[in-house]
Design an enzyme around this catalytic site. Structure first.
Site, PDB file in Angstrom:
ATOM      1  N   THR A  31       0.829  -1.217   0.000  1.00 36.70           N
ATOM      2  CA  THR A  31       0.000   0.000   0.000  1.00 36.70           C
ATOM      3  C   THR A  31       0.861   1.263   0.000  1.00 36.70           C
ATOM      4  O   THR A  31       1.953   1.268   0.545  1.00 36.70           O
ATOM      5  CB  THR A  31      -0.851  -0.023   1.285  1.00 36.70           C
ATOM      6  OG1 THR A  31      -1.713  -1.138   1.201  1.00 36.70           O
ATOM      7  CG2 THR A  31      -1.658   1.236   1.478  1.00 36.70           C
ATOM      8  N   THR A  73      -0.295   1.052   6.728  1.00 37.61           N
ATOM      9  CA  THR A  73      -0.129  -0.092   5.833  1.00 37.61           C
ATOM     10  C   THR A  73       0.080  -1.341   6.685  1.00 37.61           C
ATOM     11  O   THR A  73       0.790  -1.286   7.692  1.00 37.61           O
ATOM     12  CB  THR A  73       1.060   0.082   4.872  1.00 37.61           C
ATOM     13  OG1 THR A  73       1.221  -1.128   4.116  1.00 37.61           O
ATOM     14  CG2 THR A  73       2.355   0.413   5.594  1.00 37.61           C
ATOM     15  N   GLY A  74      -0.549  -2.418   6.301  1.00 42.93           N
ATOM     16  CA  GLY A  74      -0.371  -3.639   7.083  1.00 42.93           C
ATOM     17  C   GLY A  74      -1.595  -4.529   6.959  1.00 42.93           C
ATOM     18  O   GLY A  74      -2.397  -4.386   6.030  1.00 42.93           O
ATOM     19  N   GLY A  77      -4.854  -5.332   7.217  1.00 42.57           N
ATOM     20  CA  GLY A  77      -5.958  -4.398   7.363  1.00 42.57           C
ATOM     21  C   GLY A  77      -6.984  -4.744   8.428  1.00 42.57           C
ATOM     22  O   GLY A  77      -7.537  -3.849   9.087  1.00 42.57           O
TER      23      GLY A  77
HETATM   24  N1  ASP Z   1      -3.675  -2.471   4.635  1.00 39.80           N
HETATM   25  C1  ASP Z   1      -3.907  -3.030   3.334  1.00 39.80           C
HETATM   26  C2  ASP Z   1      -5.132  -3.891   3.402  1.00 39.80           C
HETATM   27  O1  ASP Z   1      -5.332  -4.607   4.370  1.00 39.80           O
HETATM   28  C3  ASP Z   1      -2.785  -3.844   2.823  1.00 39.80           C
HETATM   29  C4  ASP Z   1      -1.449  -3.176   2.830  1.00 39.80           C
HETATM   30  O2  ASP Z   1      -1.218  -2.258   3.584  1.00 39.80           O
HETATM   31  O3  ASP Z   1      -0.616  -3.589   2.037  1.00 39.80           O
HETATM   32  O4  ASP Z   1      -5.868  -3.925   2.449  1.00 39.80           O
END
Ligand code: ASP
Length: 349
Positions: free
Chosen positions: A215, A266-267, A269
């Protein structure tokens, strides 16, 4: 005669007190609530992330590192140009994220990952720190720049979150660029899905065997002291189709308030939604008087770690302080401030 030194001392004390009062009243000199934070606000500042996860030096080639660094610099240049010319934080965030959405190196726009149905569903959100106006789109499949769609929802509709066809039609009606869904096909992301599907067969990591969250996000502070934050993503590889993560959820993946900070996450989710991560950083500053760094660290290194949530965030406060904590092996991240300060990092310190 003894009175003279006493009077002089009294005058000195009064003078020092007056100076202190005057500096506390000036916004340029107001110290933040606590923590090791800067007291001089830069004219502008900007911070970005390109995702957190298993980003390890040993898995990185020099060419790839150089290409990712170049893309991050180009994104930051685009945002800085806006801010340098006196543009708004919102314009800077949008310009920065466009560059990252156009790059195949990040899981947003062009580089979006695939759902379990083999398609790309994109999410994005946008928030202004001045008035908590916010907009988001979820599960869009044909918008080249989901971040602009999120901003359009914020500015041109009476809603905060539009999903699927309704979001796509709204964005097209606003004149935003529509592409064929095949635009989002990249071999690398498709192979990630194949590996995830293989993993599923052998009952390993079901969602993201690569454990990379790509993300993108940006928070900017403009010369008027306004903050804006934006986040754009393809979600997680092999996510169930129509699943929404934290990125389009205001308070989970994105938040902004001039009185505290702007945040983009980001992480994993699901954890970021359950613990209202972006809002929690703001709330700790607002209610507990935490500094930006204290608030951001507590959420990422305590709350999420205790619950098993992986990821990171970027945050910027109205004084230009930056925090970029993550609890994964790496996070693509960078920031700049007026005056030439600029940094890009991938790994843990
Ligand atoms: N947070 C995003 C999600 O869960 C994924 C990511 O941060 O790469 O969709």
């Amino acid at each position: 005669m003894r009175l003279l030194p006493v009077l002089l001392n009294l005058c000195l004390v009064l003078f020092l007190y007056a100076c202190q009062e005057a500096s506390a009243a000036s916004p340029e000199a107001t110290a933040p609530a606590s923590g090791a934070s800067s007291t001089e606000r830069p004219e502008y500042a900007l911070v970005i992330h390109g995702g957190a996860g298993t980003i390890l030096k040993e898995n990185m080639t020099d060419e790839r590192a150089a290409a990712i660094t170049a893309a991050m610099n180009a994104a930051m240049d685009a945002g800085e140009q806006v801010l340098q010319q006196g543009g708004s934080a919102a314009d800077a965030v949008e310009a920065t994220i466009w560059v990252m959405e156009d790059s195949p190196y990040f899981n947003s726009g062009k580089g979006a990952v695939f759902t379990n149905a083999g398609i790309n569903e994109l999410d994005a959100s946008f928030m202004n720190g001045a008035d908590q106006n916010a907009g988001a789109v979820g599960g869009v499949t044909n918008l080249k720049h989901p971040i602009s769609a999120a901003r359009a929802v914020m500015e041109k509709s009476e809603h905060v979150l539009l999903t699927g066809k309704g979001a796509e039609e709204f964005a097209a009606g606003q004149g935003l660029e529509v592409v064929d869904p095949s635009y989002f096909y990249t071999e690398e992301r498709y192979q990630s899905l194949q590996r995830a599907l293989e993993g599923e067969k052998v009952e390993q990591e079901k969602i993201d065997v690569d454990k990379k969250h790509g993300t993108v996000g940006c928070v900017a502070l403009d010369k008027d002291g306004n903050l804006a934050a934006g986040t754009s993503t393809g979600g997680m590889t092999n996510k169930r189709y129509n699943r929404l993560g934290d990125s389009p959820i205001i308070g989970a993946g994105t938040y902004a308030d001039n009185a505290t900070c702007g945040v983009s996450c980001t992480g994993w989710g699901e954890f970021f939604i359950r613990y209202a991560v972006a809002y929690d950083v703001h709330a700790r500053m607002a209610y507990a008087g935490s500094s930006l760094q204290e608030a951001a660290d507590a959420v990422i290194h305590q709350t999420l770690v205790e619950k098993g949530g992986t990821g990171g965030l970027i945050a910027l406060d109205a004084r230009g302080n930056v925090a970029m904590p993550f609890n994964t092996p790496g996070m693509y991240r960078g920031y700049l401030k007026a005056g030439g300060e600029r940094e890009i990092r991938f790994y843990e310190e």
